[in-house]
Design an enzyme around this catalytic site. Structure first.
Site, mmCIF file in Angstrom:
data_model
loop_
_atom_site.group_PDB
_atom_site.id
_atom_site.type_symbol
_atom_site.label_atom_id
_atom_site.label_comp_id
_atom_site.label_asym_id
_atom_site.label_seq_id
_atom_site.Cartn_x
_atom_site.Cartn_y
_atom_site.Cartn_z
ATOM 1 N N HIS A 70 -9.794 0.698 0.412
ATOM 2 C CA HIS A 70 -9.714 -0.432 1.343
ATOM 3 C C HIS A 70 -10.846 -0.417 2.376
ATOM 4 O O HIS A 70 -10.602 -0.507 3.584
ATOM 5 C CB HIS A 70 -8.343 -0.418 2.016
ATOM 6 C CG HIS A 70 -7.843 -1.766 2.412
ATOM 7 N ND1 HIS A 70 -8.331 -2.451 3.495
ATOM 8 C CD2 HIS A 70 -6.910 -2.575 1.857
ATOM 9 C CE1 HIS A 70 -7.694 -3.605 3.604
ATOM 10 N NE2 HIS A 70 -6.832 -3.704 2.614
ATOM 11 N N HIS B 125 0.796 -1.226 0.000
ATOM 12 C CA HIS B 125 0.000 0.000 0.000
ATOM 13 C C HIS B 125 0.835 1.286 0.000
ATOM 14 O O HIS B 125 0.522 2.253 0.698
ATOM 15 C CB HIS B 125 -0.995 -0.013 1.161
ATOM 16 C CG HIS B 125 -1.969 -1.157 1.078
ATOM 17 N ND1 HIS B 125 -2.473 -1.612 -0.127
ATOM 18 C CD2 HIS B 125 -2.524 -1.959 2.019
ATOM 19 C CE1 HIS B 125 -3.296 -2.625 0.101
ATOM 20 N NE2 HIS B 125 -3.339 -2.863 1.382
ATOM 21 N N GLU C 124 -11.369 -4.904 -3.373
ATOM 22 C CA GLU C 124 -10.390 -3.871 -3.735
ATOM 23 C C GLU C 124 -10.114 -3.905 -5.235
ATOM 24 O O GLU C 124 -9.230 -4.640 -5.684
ATOM 25 C CB GLU C 124 -9.092 -4.120 -2.951
ATOM 26 C CG GLU C 124 -9.313 -4.344 -1.461
ATOM 27 C CD GLU C 124 -8.126 -5.039 -0.779
ATOM 28 O OE1 GLU C 124 -7.003 -5.019 -1.311
ATOM 29 O OE2 GLU C 124 -8.321 -5.603 0.306
#
Ligand SMILES: *[C@@H]1O[C@H](CO)[C@@H](O)[C@H](O)[C@H]1NC(C)=O
Ligand SMILES: *[C@@H]1O[C@H](CO)[C@@H](O)[C@H](O)[C@H]1NC(C)=O
Ligand SMILES: *[C@@H]1O[C@H](CO)[C@@H](O)[C@H](O)[C@H]1NC(C)=O
Length: 359
Positions: free
Chosen positions: A192, A116, A325
């Protein structure tokens, strides 16, 4: 009609602000988008969805996303409750990639790998509120972030926008874009949000029925990386959600790393803006349909949640929520066989998502 933002906390995050290349302090707030009994709260901390309140068939309202009561708790959050992640979301092997012959090393925050966008990815920075209309026909907020050359190891300045908008009857759209200003860079964002259509804190999501427009998936290794580069058919596997199937039906037969549960990337059939997933919670009658313009989607079933203190005194345990996602192929920078995620100066990355709620 503009509503005044509710500043739950005036955080003096000077070090974060400096890391973002901004001058001085910025204010972090919570902004509500409200249309009838449909309400979404967004923070410019990490472009985070803090709550989504929708009715069920009896008109009972519930907040269907996991998260925290206070902004401060989001700062230290390691579960990624609700933010937009980037510059390159999902896992990147060894935080390393080669672009135009040059080797780049990004921040490692998932063991030997990056996830991320590093420990101060887009989910851990303060975004600028460009526009905000809290009510009316189409309430919306536009957030902006200027990511700088070298941030978390990524090349070049990048202009990033994310707009969250409500429309009739119960639709939330998220439109994001990113423009590379001076160097080629990989780009991949994902949202997310952890869903529990029975309401956050109402137990596990194993009984939710999931349907995915995905005939193929990318197998993952123990480190949750698609190291084989394979794209396999879901037919005959525990990843076949082409027909509506309870999330829990086969969950003890699959592993994401060393724990049971789904943490796997699907390749979405077709291209452009199209239906990706639909989910229904039989108990509350709430449904959710997701469309997006990305090639792939990670299904994560909250496998690592364990005694996490959430909203309203609720405690989130394994499978308390799940994430859909939409994204590029994971670790695409290290797999030339996957579609490229390189954005060159002057090019624009666009990731759009539409969430349609029903009851
Ligand atoms: C976040 O973590 C730091 C370091 O552990 C701690 O000092 C701080 O109080 C935490 N903040 C919140 C809001 O929990
Ligand atoms: C990116 O989004 C912003 C906000 O919606 C918009 O003003 C801008 O024109 C978009 N940029 C591109 C290149 O599409
Ligand atoms: C949750 O954490 C506790 C304490 O660290 C540990 O004993 C337990 O095995 C964990 N459970 C899961 C499902 O990971």
């Amino acid at each position: 009609m503009a509503r005044a933002p509710v500043f739950l906390a005036l955080l003096c995050l000077t070090d974060f602000a400096l890391a973002g290349g901004a001058d001085g302090r910025k204010m972090v707030g919570v902004y509500e988008l409200k249309k009838g009994d449909f309400s979404v709260k967004i923070s410019n901390w990490g472009a985070t969805i803090m709550s989504i309140v929708t009715p069920d068939s009896k008109g009972n309202l519930a907040d269907v996303v996991l998260g925290f009561d206070t902004l401060g708790e989001y700062v230290n959050d390691t579960s990624y409750f609700g933010p937009l992640t980037g510059r390159v979301a999902q896992r990147m092997a060894r935080g390393r990639f080669v672009l135009d012959g040059k080797v780049y090393h990004t921040y490692l925050n998932d063991g030997k790998n990056a996830i991320h966008g590093g420990h101060r990815g887009f989910s851990k920075v303060i975004w600028t509120v460009k526009e905000y209309v809290g009510g009316g026909d189409s309430p919306y907020i536009t957030l902006y972030y200027r990511s700088f050359d070298g941030e978390q190891g990524f090349p070049g300045d990048l202009d990033v926008y994310a707009t969250y908008e409500l429309s009739s009857p119960y639709v939330l759209s998220i439109r994001t874009n990113a423009t590379a200003l001076n160097k080629a860079t990989p780009v991949n964002f994902l949202q997310h949000v952890y869903w529990n259509l029975g309401g956050q804190g109402s137990g596990d999501i194993l009984g939710h029925t999931l349907q995915l427009s995905a005939s193929r998936y990318t197998p993952m290794d123990e480190e949750l990386l698609p190291s084989s580069g394979r794209v396999d058919p879901v037919a005959g596997t525990n990843y076949d959600f082409l027909a509506p199937t309870p999330i829990g039906a086969r969950i003890r037969k699959v592993k994401g790393g060393n724990v049971f549960g789904y943490d796997i990337n699907f390749v979405i059939d077709g291209e452009g803006m199209r239906k990706v997933a639909s989910v229904r919670d039989g108990k509350s009658g709430r449904g959710l349909e997701l469309s997006a313009n990305q090639p792939a989607m990670q299904l994560y079933t909250g496998n690592f949640l364990n005694n996490t203190k959430g909203k309203d005194g609720n405690v989130y345990n394994q499978y308390a929520g799940f994430c859909l996602e939409t994204q590029a192929y994971p670790d695409a920078v290290n797999h030339p066989e996957f579609p490229s995620i390189t954005v060159r100066p002057g090019q624009v990355y666009k990731h759009d998502m539409v969430y349609k709620f029903s009851y």
